[in-house]
Design a protein around this motif. Structure first.
Motif, PDB file in Angstrom:
ATOM      1  N   MET A 211     -12.187  -3.773  -5.147  1.00  0.00           N
ATOM      2  CA  MET A 211     -11.289  -3.166  -5.185  1.00  0.00           C
ATOM      3  C   MET A 211     -10.445  -3.533  -4.128  1.00  0.00           C
ATOM      4  O   MET A 211      -9.089  -3.976  -4.250  1.00  0.00           O
ATOM      5  N   ALA A 212     -10.424  -4.309  -3.134  1.00  0.00           N
ATOM      6  CA  ALA A 212      -9.174  -4.400  -1.948  1.00  0.00           C
ATOM      7  C   ALA A 212      -9.195  -5.776  -2.677  1.00  0.00           C
ATOM      8  O   ALA A 212      -7.425  -5.892  -2.314  1.00  0.00           O
ATOM      9  N   ALA A 213      -9.767  -7.030  -3.535  1.00  0.00           N
ATOM     10  CA  ALA A 213      -8.808  -7.873  -3.544  1.00  0.00           C
ATOM     11  C   ALA A 213      -8.155  -7.566  -4.651  1.00  0.00           C
ATOM     12  O   ALA A 213      -7.352  -8.861  -4.785  1.00  0.00           O
TER      13      ALA A 213
ATOM     14  N   VAL B 261      -2.368  -4.314  -8.509  1.00  0.00           N
ATOM     15  CA  VAL B 261      -2.089  -3.615  -9.461  1.00  0.00           C
ATOM     16  C   VAL B 261      -0.663  -2.409 -10.524  1.00  0.00           C
ATOM     17  O   VAL B 261      -0.893  -2.448 -11.527  1.00  0.00           O
ATOM     18  N   PHE B 262       0.362  -3.271  -9.454  1.00  0.00           N
ATOM     19  CA  PHE B 262       1.800  -2.943  -9.998  1.00  0.00           C
ATOM     20  C   PHE B 262       2.513  -4.255 -10.640  1.00  0.00           C
ATOM     21  O   PHE B 262       3.231  -3.720 -11.122  1.00  0.00           O
TER      22      PHE B 262
ATOM     23  N   MET C 278     -11.402   6.530  -3.873  1.00  0.00           N
ATOM     24  CA  MET C 278     -10.648   7.460  -4.089  1.00  0.00           C
ATOM     25  C   MET C 278      -9.744   7.077  -3.360  1.00  0.00           C
ATOM     26  O   MET C 278      -8.617   6.229  -3.083  1.00  0.00           O
ATOM     27  N   ALA C 279      -9.922   7.411  -1.424  1.00  0.00           N
ATOM     28  CA  ALA C 279      -8.611   7.130  -0.836  1.00  0.00           C
ATOM     29  C   ALA C 279      -8.088   5.747  -0.270  1.00  0.00           C
ATOM     30  O   ALA C 279      -7.828   5.465  -0.110  1.00  0.00           O
ATOM     31  N   LEU C 280      -9.074   4.719  -0.760  1.00  0.00           N
ATOM     32  CA  LEU C 280      -9.108   3.574  -0.517  1.00  0.00           C
ATOM     33  C   LEU C 280      -8.002   3.381  -1.490  1.00  0.00           C
ATOM     34  O   LEU C 280      -7.112   2.407  -1.601  1.00  0.00           O
ATOM     35  N   ALA C 281      -8.142   3.203  -3.041  1.00  0.00           N
ATOM     36  CA  ALA C 281      -7.409   3.097  -3.794  1.00  0.00           C
ATOM     37  C   ALA C 281      -6.229   3.411  -3.378  1.00  0.00           C
ATOM     38  O   ALA C 281      -4.977   3.185  -3.648  1.00  0.00           O
ATOM     39  N   VAL C 282      -5.849   4.736  -3.457  1.00  0.00           N
ATOM     40  CA  VAL C 282      -4.412   4.963  -2.699  1.00  0.00           C
ATOM     41  C   VAL C 282      -3.915   4.576  -1.994  1.00  0.00           C
ATOM     42  O   VAL C 282      -2.519   4.454  -1.679  1.00  0.00           O
ATOM     43  N   LEU C 283      -4.694   4.383  -1.120  1.00  0.00           N
ATOM     44  CA  LEU C 283      -4.123   3.445   0.468  1.00  0.00           C
ATOM     45  C   LEU C 283      -3.694   2.224   0.482  1.00  0.00           C
ATOM     46  O   LEU C 283      -2.916   1.293   0.736  1.00  0.00           O
TER      47      LEU C 283
ATOM     48  N   TRP D 179       0.286   0.872   0.522  1.00  0.00           N
ATOM     49  CA  TRP D 179       0.206  -0.422   1.620  1.00  0.00           C
ATOM     50  C   TRP D 179       1.221  -1.507   0.694  1.00  0.00           C
ATOM     51  O   TRP D 179       1.663  -1.639   1.060  1.00  0.00           O
ATOM     52  N   VAL D 180       0.691  -1.633  -0.365  1.00  0.00           N
ATOM     53  CA  VAL D 180       1.477  -2.390  -1.852  1.00  0.00           C
ATOM     54  C   VAL D 180       3.171  -2.143  -1.766  1.00  0.00           C
ATOM     55  O   VAL D 180       4.190  -3.414  -1.887  1.00  0.00           O
ATOM     56  N   ILE D 181       3.186  -0.744  -2.560  1.00  0.00           N
ATOM     57  CA  ILE D 181       4.298  -0.406  -2.424  1.00  0.00           C
ATOM     58  C   ILE D 181       5.283  -0.838  -1.093  1.00  0.00           C
ATOM     59  O   ILE D 181       6.013  -1.129  -0.733  1.00  0.00           O
ATOM     60  N   SER D 182       4.698  -0.175  -0.056  1.00  0.00           N
ATOM     61  CA  SER D 182       5.273   0.103   1.369  1.00  0.00           C
ATOM     62  C   SER D 182       5.417  -1.455   1.143  1.00  0.00           C
ATOM     63  O   SER D 182       7.422  -1.493   2.456  1.00  0.00           O
ATOM     64  N   SER D 183       4.858  -2.576   1.624  1.00  0.00           N
ATOM     65  CA  SER D 183       4.943  -3.734   1.499  1.00  0.00           C
ATOM     66  C   SER D 183       6.404  -4.326   0.972  1.00  0.00           C
ATOM     67  O   SER D 183       6.888  -5.779   1.527  1.00  0.00           O
ATOM     68  N   GLN D 184       6.565  -3.960   0.033  1.00  0.00           N
ATOM     69  CA  GLN D 184       7.898  -4.596  -1.034  1.00  0.00           C
ATOM     70  C   GLN D 184       8.788  -3.762  -0.195  1.00  0.00           C
ATOM     71  O   GLN D 184      10.483  -3.466  -0.646  1.00  0.00           O
TER      72      GLN D 184
END
Length: 199
Positions: free
Chosen positions: A18-20, A25-26, A59-64, A68-73
């Motif tokens: 999932m992390a990879a 996802v966006f 589920m928590a990992l998915a939200v995290l 992270w992806v959104i914030s890094s943008q």
């Protein structure tokens, strides 16, 4: 290797998978599709004894990862196009995938044509429900859809269902092949042990 160790290995592999892949996802055009739905389905199959804490952990990992992806943008999480009140429907959506894998595990007695049929049926049903919850909640609750209609929702649902099913099935197929291979290895090792005892 005991069952506890096997579950820990499976959970670790699912976290890595999932992390990879969820970092894309966006982006609907990523070279490697998001494996999240498959992760929850596979998790339900192998980790049913750990459901009480393994599902919330994933589920928590998915939200995290999403955060992270959104914030890094340089974008606020809550202002992103994909985040709406419907975002929280991802919890029951992913739970649908988990329950699909859980149902399959309860009816699994070993590799067979019947087991393959149950795999296909449970994966199709779980993915259809997951997509209904994830896509439907976004379509009806997001301000991004100015004038939602049933026809518009159905077109959106049907346009995206097969791509999501295909990518999810691809990852689940790899897990199924690994399961059958491991069963064959165990079977042959037991047969070899029996032969040695009889000599």
């Amino acid at each position: 290797m005991n069952t506890h160790t096997q579950r820990a290995i499976v959970l670790s592999l699912l976290v890595l998978l999932m992390a990879a892949t969820r970092t894309h996802v966006f982006s609907h055009f990523a070279p490697v599709p998001d494996a999240s739905w498959a992760v929850f389905f596979i998790g339900g199959f192998y980790l049913r004894a750990w459901t009480r804490w393994a599902f919330p952990l994933l589920m928590a990992l998915a939200v995290l990862i999403d955060w992270w992806v959104i914030s890094s943008q340089g974008i606020s999480f809550w202002s992103h196009y994909c985040v709406s009140p419907g975002y929280w429907f991802l919890i029951p959506a992913h739970l649908a995938m988990w329950l699909g894998g859980l149902w399959l595990a309860r009816h699994y007695k070993g590799a067979s044509v019947a087991a393959l049929g149950r795999l296909a049926a449970s994966l199709f049903a779980a993915t259809a429900l997951c997509h209904l919850l994830a896509q439907g909640s976004f379509y009806w609750l997001s301000s991004s859809v100015a004038e939602p209609t049933f026809a518009g929702w159905w077109k959106n649902y049907s346009d995206w269902f097969l791509p999501y099913l295909r990518s999810t099935a691809m990852f689940v197929a790899v897990a199924a092949i690994a399961q059958v291979a491991s069963e064959q290895i165990v079977k042959h090792s037991h047969a070899g042990a029996q032969e040695r005892k009889q000599r």
